[in-house]
Design a protein around this motif. Structure first.
Motif, PDB file in Angstrom:
ATOM      1  N   LEU A 140      54.318  86.277   2.273  1.00 58.74           N
ATOM      2  CA  LEU A 140      54.791  87.361   3.141  1.00 58.74           C
ATOM      3  C   LEU A 140      54.570  86.931   4.582  1.00 58.74           C
ATOM      4  N   GLU A 141      55.641  87.085   5.375  1.00 60.08           N
ATOM      5  CA  GLU A 141      55.534  86.674   6.781  1.00 60.08           C
ATOM      6  C   GLU A 141      55.592  87.877   7.713  1.00 60.08           C
ATOM      7  N   LYS A 142      55.160  87.664   8.941  1.00 62.90           N
ATOM      8  CA  LYS A 142      55.232  88.703   9.978  1.00 62.90           C
ATOM      9  C   LYS A 142      56.653  89.250  10.083  1.00 62.90           C
ATOM     10  N   GLY A 143      56.793  90.548  10.187  1.00 60.65           N
ATOM     11  CA  GLY A 143      58.113  91.149  10.414  1.00 60.65           C
ATOM     12  C   GLY A 143      58.985  91.242   9.170  1.00 60.65           C
TER      13      GLY A 143
ATOM     14  N   MET B  58      48.000  77.246   6.762  1.00 63.06           N
ATOM     15  CA  MET B  58      48.944  78.386   6.680  1.00 63.06           C
ATOM     16  C   MET B  58      49.639  78.555   8.028  1.00 63.06           C
ATOM     17  N   GLY B  59      50.975  78.621   8.026  1.00 65.03           N
ATOM     18  CA  GLY B  59      51.729  78.769   9.268  1.00 65.03           C
ATOM     19  C   GLY B  59      51.344  80.061   9.989  1.00 65.03           C
ATOM     20  N   ASN B  60      51.614  80.104  11.292  1.00 67.33           N
ATOM     21  CA  ASN B  60      51.213  81.253  12.098  1.00 67.33           C
ATOM     22  C   ASN B  60      51.836  82.559  11.657  1.00 67.33           C
ATOM     23  N   ASP B  61      53.062  82.468  11.122  1.00 61.41           N
ATOM     24  CA  ASP B  61      53.773  83.688  10.751  1.00 61.41           C
ATOM     25  C   ASP B  61      53.441  84.167   9.354  1.00 61.41           C
ATOM     26  N   ILE B  62      52.725  83.364   8.598  1.00 62.15           N
ATOM     27  CA  ILE B  62      52.424  83.760   7.213  1.00 62.15           C
ATOM     28  C   ILE B  62      51.215  84.694   7.188  1.00 62.15           C
ATOM     29  N   VAL B  63      51.434  85.883   6.625  1.00 60.94           N
ATOM     30  CA  VAL B  63      50.369  86.878   6.570  1.00 60.94           C
ATOM     31  C   VAL B  63      49.644  86.784   5.233  1.00 60.94           C
ATOM     32  N   LEU B  64      50.432  86.603   4.156  1.00 58.38           N
ATOM     33  CA  LEU B  64      49.831  86.506   2.813  1.00 58.38           C
ATOM     34  C   LEU B  64      50.478  85.356   2.057  1.00 58.38           C
ATOM     35  N   LYS B  65      49.650  84.642   1.331  1.00 56.48           N
ATOM     36  CA  LYS B  65      50.195  83.576   0.477  1.00 56.48           C
ATOM     37  C   LYS B  65      49.384  83.564  -0.809  1.00 56.48           C
ATOM     38  N   SER B  66      50.106  83.637  -1.921  1.00 56.18           N
ATOM     39  CA  SER B  66      49.381  83.508  -3.193  1.00 56.18           C
ATOM     40  C   SER B  66      49.837  82.231  -3.868  1.00 56.18           C
ATOM     41  N   THR B  67      48.927  81.625  -4.601  1.00 55.68           N
ATOM     42  CA  THR B  67      49.235  80.372  -5.298  1.00 55.68           C
ATOM     43  C   THR B  67      48.865  80.519  -6.765  1.00 55.68           C
ATOM     44  N   SER B  68      49.803  80.148  -7.634  1.00 60.28           N
ATOM     45  CA  SER B  68      49.604  80.185  -9.107  1.00 60.28           C
ATOM     46  C   SER B  68      48.943  81.486  -9.551  1.00 60.28           C
ATOM     47  N   LEU B  69      49.459  82.591  -9.041  1.00 62.29           N
ATOM     48  CA  LEU B  69      48.836  83.896  -9.300  1.00 62.29           C
ATOM     49  C   LEU B  69      49.240  84.449 -10.667  1.00 62.29           C
ATOM     50  N   LYS B  70      48.239  84.832 -11.454  1.00 65.35           N
ATOM     51  CA  LYS B  70      48.515  85.557 -12.703  1.00 65.35           C
ATOM     52  C   LYS B  70      47.923  86.946 -12.558  1.00 65.35           C
ATOM     53  N   THR B  71      48.752  87.959 -12.833  1.00 62.38           N
ATOM     54  CA  THR B  71      48.267  89.339 -12.750  1.00 62.38           C
ATOM     55  C   THR B  71      48.130  89.891 -14.163  1.00 62.38           C
ATOM     56  N   GLY B  72      47.309  90.910 -14.317  1.00 59.41           N
ATOM     57  CA  GLY B  72      47.176  91.523 -15.638  1.00 59.41           C
ATOM     58  C   GLY B  72      45.884  92.296 -15.773  1.00 59.41           C
ATOM     59  N   TYR B  73      45.535  92.578 -17.007  1.00 58.47           N
ATOM     60  CA  TYR B  73      44.393  93.448 -17.285  1.00 58.47           C
ATOM     61  C   TYR B  73      43.503  92.854 -18.365  1.00 58.47           C
ATOM     62  N   TYR B  74      42.229  93.253 -18.317  1.00 62.28           N
ATOM     63  CA  TYR B  74      41.292  92.942 -19.399  1.00 62.28           C
ATOM     64  C   TYR B  74      41.018  94.230 -20.158  1.00 62.28           C
ATOM     65  N   ASN B  75      40.969  94.164 -21.464  1.00 64.95           N
ATOM     66  CA  ASN B  75      40.600  95.365 -22.213  1.00 64.95           C
ATOM     67  C   ASN B  75      39.077  95.420 -22.379  1.00 64.95           C
ATOM     68  N   LYS B  76      38.613  96.439 -23.125  1.00 65.18           N
ATOM     69  CA  LYS B  76      37.154  96.655 -23.281  1.00 65.18           C
ATOM     70  C   LYS B  76      36.448  95.409 -23.814  1.00 65.18           C
ATOM     71  N   ASN B  77      37.176  94.677 -24.697  1.00 68.39           N
ATOM     72  CA  ASN B  77      36.561  93.484 -25.308  1.00 68.39           C
ATOM     73  C   ASN B  77      36.812  92.214 -24.496  1.00 68.39           C
ATOM     74  N   LYS B  78      37.205  92.438 -23.247  1.00 70.37           N
ATOM     75  CA  LYS B  78      37.437  91.319 -22.317  1.00 70.37           C
ATOM     76  C   LYS B  78      38.608  90.418 -22.743  1.00 70.37           C
ATOM     77  N   VAL B  79      39.491  90.969 -23.557  1.00 71.25           N
ATOM     78  CA  VAL B  79      40.694  90.209 -23.919  1.00 71.25           C
ATOM     79  C   VAL B  79      41.720  90.457 -22.824  1.00 71.25           C
ATOM     80  N   LYS B  80      42.304  89.374 -22.296  1.00 70.85           N
ATOM     81  CA  LYS B  80      43.213  89.558 -21.157  1.00 70.85           C
ATOM     82  C   LYS B  80      44.680  89.658 -21.598  1.00 70.85           C
ATOM     83  N   THR B  81      45.409  90.482 -20.853  1.00 68.61           N
ATOM     84  CA  THR B  81      46.862  90.554 -21.028  1.00 68.61           C
ATOM     85  C   THR B  81      47.472  90.143 -19.701  1.00 68.61           C
ATOM     86  N   VAL B  82      48.225  89.062 -19.722  1.00 69.75           N
ATOM     87  CA  VAL B  82      48.875  88.614 -18.484  1.00 69.75           C
ATOM     88  C   VAL B  82      50.199  89.361 -18.343  1.00 69.75           C
TER      89      VAL B  82
END
Ligand SMILES: Nc1ncnc2c1ncn2[C@@H]1O[C@H](COP(=O)(O)OP(=O)(O)OP(=O)(O)O)[C@@H](O)[C@H]1O
Length: 350
Positions: free
Chosen positions: A34-37, A1-25
């Protein structure tokens, strides 16, 4: 990771699981960095997944899949206390716990750094003062947090994030419920902080026009995907029009502003100015606002118009008046845009 990079995500899927553990992406993002500054605005329609993404990047929500690296370490490997030294999160609805003073609230930002005896040092005290000065709220230091206006409270919560002194600051709609001046102030303040302290700042917002003017980059969410670019690139690629315009809202790419349009075309018109009329800045402005009014009512400019509208100098009153030609009729009315519209509408619907 370069010096200026603060955060890096790779192949990120966001979402929720319901009570029955079924996921919604909700979101599926190849790479986010995200870089410095950086001062970045995260935009998108209601319910598209901005808060979900922020909560996932902050570690509050687990990713459905993919990785988030902050400061060279996977977010899952951080303890809570370690995480609060690398990122701070400002929520849109400030949760007020107890009846703390402004100083005590901002002090909470220093708790990740308390010493062995649980005591804050004079250095912590100085950082709290500095943070309140940075946000222009030092005069509120002795006040109770419950006794502040929404705008003042939001500045204090930002001061707390500054005092926390993390390389990354995430904010979920920090300008919601604020008036225009406070919204601009918060945007400018965050940008100053990004510059002065080289923080990386990502905020979700519905302020498209302000983001275009102030943010370094925009992340635009749509259908679970994120388009990233500088405001000039985003505009020239037609992204703002595509995501935020519809039949009622047009986007002026030169001005970076939205125009409100009617559903149906009412009548066509053409406006011209008589050669005797002195074209001042005020006249020009007036005409441009008359045209905005017409646009919002569903009137379109045309070279073969229903109405020919001519701005002339009335010989008797010496005032500027509109001269309207329609079929074989001529009518005059005051300079006022509403008066002009109503006069035309009467002719059109009679
Ligand atoms: N805890 C939850 N469980 C399941 N679904 C959720 C949960 N929280 C939010 N959602 C859904 O996830 C989607 C994205 O919500 P999110 O709050 O991230 O959107 P947003 O872009 O921040 O919206 P807004 O602009 O209205 O604040 C929405 O459809 C929402 O209903």
């Amino acid at each position: 990771m370069g010096n200026d990079i603060v955060l890096k995500s790779t192949s990120l899927k966001t979402g929720y699981y319901n009570k029955n553990k079924v996921k919604t992406v909700i979101g599926d993002f190849k790479n986010l960095t995200l870089e410095k500054g950086d001062f970045i605005a995260l935009l998108g329609p209601n319910g598209v997944g901005k808060s979900t993404l922020l909560k996932t990047l902050s570690g509050e929500l687990l990713p459905i899949s993919g990785s988030i690296i902050i400061d060279n370490r996977n977010i899952l490997d951080y303890s809570n206390i370690e995480k609060s030294k690398v990122l701070s999160f400002v929520f849109s609805n400030v949760q007020i716990v107890g009846n703390l003073s402004v100083k005590e609230t901002v002090m909470m930002g220093r708790y990740p750094y308390v010493n062995w005896w649980g005591k804050l040092s004079p250095k912590d005290d100085a950082l709290v003062i500095q943070a309140l000065e940075d946000v222009g709220a030092i005069h509120l230091i002795e006040r109770k947090i419950t006794q502040l206006s929404d705008g003042e409270r939001q500045k204090v919560m930002i001061a707390r994030a500054i005092a926390q002194d993390t390389p990354l600051i995430l904010l979920d709609e920090p300008t919601a419920h604020l008036d225009l001046i406070n919204r601009i102030e918060i945007f400018q303040l965050l940008k100053r902080i990004a510059r002065k302290h080289q923080k990386s700042i990502l905020l979700s917002t519905h302020e498209v026009e302000m983001s275009l003017q102030i943010a370094d980059k925009m992340w635009i969410l749509e259908n679970g995907k994120c388009t990233i670019g500088t405001p000039d690139a985003i505009i020239s690629e037609g992204e703002i029009e595509r995501v935020f315009s519809n039949k009622n809202i047009g986007f002026d790419t030169n001005q970076g502003t939205f125009n409100y349009c009617a559903d149906k075309t009412l009548f066509s018109y053409n406006i011209s100015i008589d050669s005797n009329v002195e074209i001042t800045e005020e006249t020009r402005l007036r005409i441009s606002w008359v045209e905005k009014k017409f646009l919002s009512e569903g009137c379109v400019r045309s070279d073969t118009p229903d109405f020919i509208i001519h701005l002339i100098l009335d010989n008797n009153s010496k005032n500027l008046v509109w001269d309207i030609s329609y079929l074989n009729t001529n009518k005059r009315c005051e300079m006022d845009g509403l008066d002009l519209f109503k006069t035309i509408l009467k002719l059109y619907t009679r």
